[in-house]
Enzyme design. Structure first.
Site, mmCIF file in Angstrom:
data_model
loop_
_atom_site.group_PDB
_atom_site.id
_atom_site.type_symbol
_atom_site.label_atom_id
_atom_site.label_comp_id
_atom_site.label_asym_id
_atom_site.label_seq_id
_atom_site.Cartn_x
_atom_site.Cartn_y
_atom_site.Cartn_z
ATOM 1 N N GLU A 1 8.147 46.321 19.074
ATOM 2 C CA GLU A 1 7.253 46.953 20.051
ATOM 3 C C GLU A 1 5.806 47.002 19.586
ATOM 4 O O GLU A 1 5.032 47.854 20.022
ATOM 5 C CB GLU A 1 7.730 48.375 20.394
ATOM 6 C CG GLU A 1 9.170 48.469 20.875
ATOM 7 C CD GLU A 1 9.448 47.627 22.105
ATOM 8 O OE1 GLU A 1 8.558 47.517 22.970
ATOM 9 O OE2 GLU A 1 10.557 47.060 22.196
ATOM 10 N N THR B 1 5.111 39.991 22.105
ATOM 11 C CA THR B 1 5.321 39.295 23.380
ATOM 12 C C THR B 1 4.048 39.277 24.211
ATOM 13 O O THR B 1 3.744 38.289 24.879
ATOM 14 C CB THR B 1 6.464 39.954 24.174
ATOM 15 O OG1 THR B 1 7.648 39.961 23.373
ATOM 16 C CG2 THR B 1 6.736 39.198 25.463
ATOM 17 N N LYS C 1 11.418 31.321 20.788
ATOM 18 C CA LYS C 1 11.918 32.570 20.210
ATOM 19 C C LYS C 1 13.113 32.145 19.383
ATOM 20 O O LYS C 1 14.235 32.041 19.892
ATOM 21 C CB LYS C 1 12.323 33.545 21.322
ATOM 22 C CG LYS C 1 12.851 34.884 20.802
ATOM 23 C CD LYS C 1 11.740 35.813 20.377
ATOM 24 C CE LYS C 1 12.296 37.169 19.982
ATOM 25 N NZ LYS C 1 11.238 38.133 19.672
ATOM 26 N N GLU D 1 7.461 33.061 18.603
ATOM 27 C CA GLU D 1 7.475 34.516 18.499
ATOM 28 C C GLU D 1 8.606 34.957 17.588
ATOM 29 O O GLU D 1 9.781 34.693 17.851
ATOM 30 C CB GLU D 1 7.634 35.191 19.862
ATOM 31 C CG GLU D 1 7.565 36.709 19.737
ATOM 32 C CD GLU D 1 7.883 37.462 21.006
ATOM 33 O OE1 GLU D 1 8.094 38.691 20.922
ATOM 34 O OE2 GLU D 1 7.946 36.833 22.089
#
Length: 226
Positions: free
Chosen positions: A13, A17, A40, A109
């Site tokens: 978090e 992204t 990913k 990512e």
């Protein structure tokens, strides 16, 4: 020009992204004649892969975006164990190498933060260093961000990561005063000896590709792509 960029963060978090989506939107808008891909490498549970497939028209299969997928939204070694599987990094490396050979630019990512486990022996930092992936670190704008930045840059150096810079990210609405007090760029750069490439504002609509491209254009691309 930079061919591959790994986006990692201080933790889950942090805004990986958001930055990955913004960079993809920027590339798509300002370099339409050049090909790009997104990956990913490992995903546990529904998440980023589905988001990218929804937002962009990607000439990639689900397996090409995410070579290793596990059902449970847990750390990969734990999720893999639940399925009696192994975290086979050879599969990831082969997929990444193939994608890099066919695209001008590839965004990767990472999962979690730099210290997040990939296997029982390796973290994201270990992989970034061993695979020599140019990396950008996302640091969320919140109280304690300075310490997080210092600790994660230290981990990056320990793992011999090619750290291109830090991007600050407003995970919630922040005032200019909060940004200045919690993530003072000059102090972070001085303590880490790492350039701060910019600060992403809080975005309430992550589907607005024009806005995302504009936000990404405000980053220090010259330093990022050296």
């Amino acid at each position: 020009m930079l061919n591959t960029l790994l986006i990692t963060g201080t933790d889950t978090e942090a805004g990986k992204t958001v930055l990955t989506t913004a960079l993809a939107a920027y590339w798509q808008k300002y370099y339409p004649q050049r090909s790009w891909g997104i990956m990913k490498p490992i995903q546990s549970g529904i998440g980023d892969r589905e988001w990218y497939q929804k937002l962009f028209t990607l000439e990639q299969s689900s397996e090409e975006i995410t070579p290793l997928y596990f059902q449970a939204p847990l750390a990969p070694p734990i999720a893999a164990a639940r399925e009696n599987r192994q975290v086979d990094l050879a599969v990831v490396w082969q997929a990444l190498s193939k994608l890099r050979s066919h695209r001008d630019f590839v965004l990767v990512e990472a999962l979690g933060g730099l210290g997040s486990p990939i296997t029982e022996e390796l973290t994201v930092a270990d992989l970034a260093g061993e695979w020599r992936l140019p990396t950008v670190l996302v640091v969320p704008v919140r109280l304690g961000a300075i310490a997080q930045a210092v600790a994660n840059v230290a981990l990056a150096r320990q793992s011999r990561i090619n750290l291109k810079g830090i991007v600050l990210n407003c995970v919630q609405r922040r005032t200019d005063a909060e940004i200045a007090d919690w993530t003072p760029q000059q102090l972070i750069q001085s303590l880490t000896n790492t350039p701060v490439l910019g600060c992403l504002p809080y975005l309430d609509n992550l589907s607005d590709l024009d806005k995302l491209a504009q936000v990404a254009s405000d980053l220090d691309w010259e330093t990022l792509t050296l």
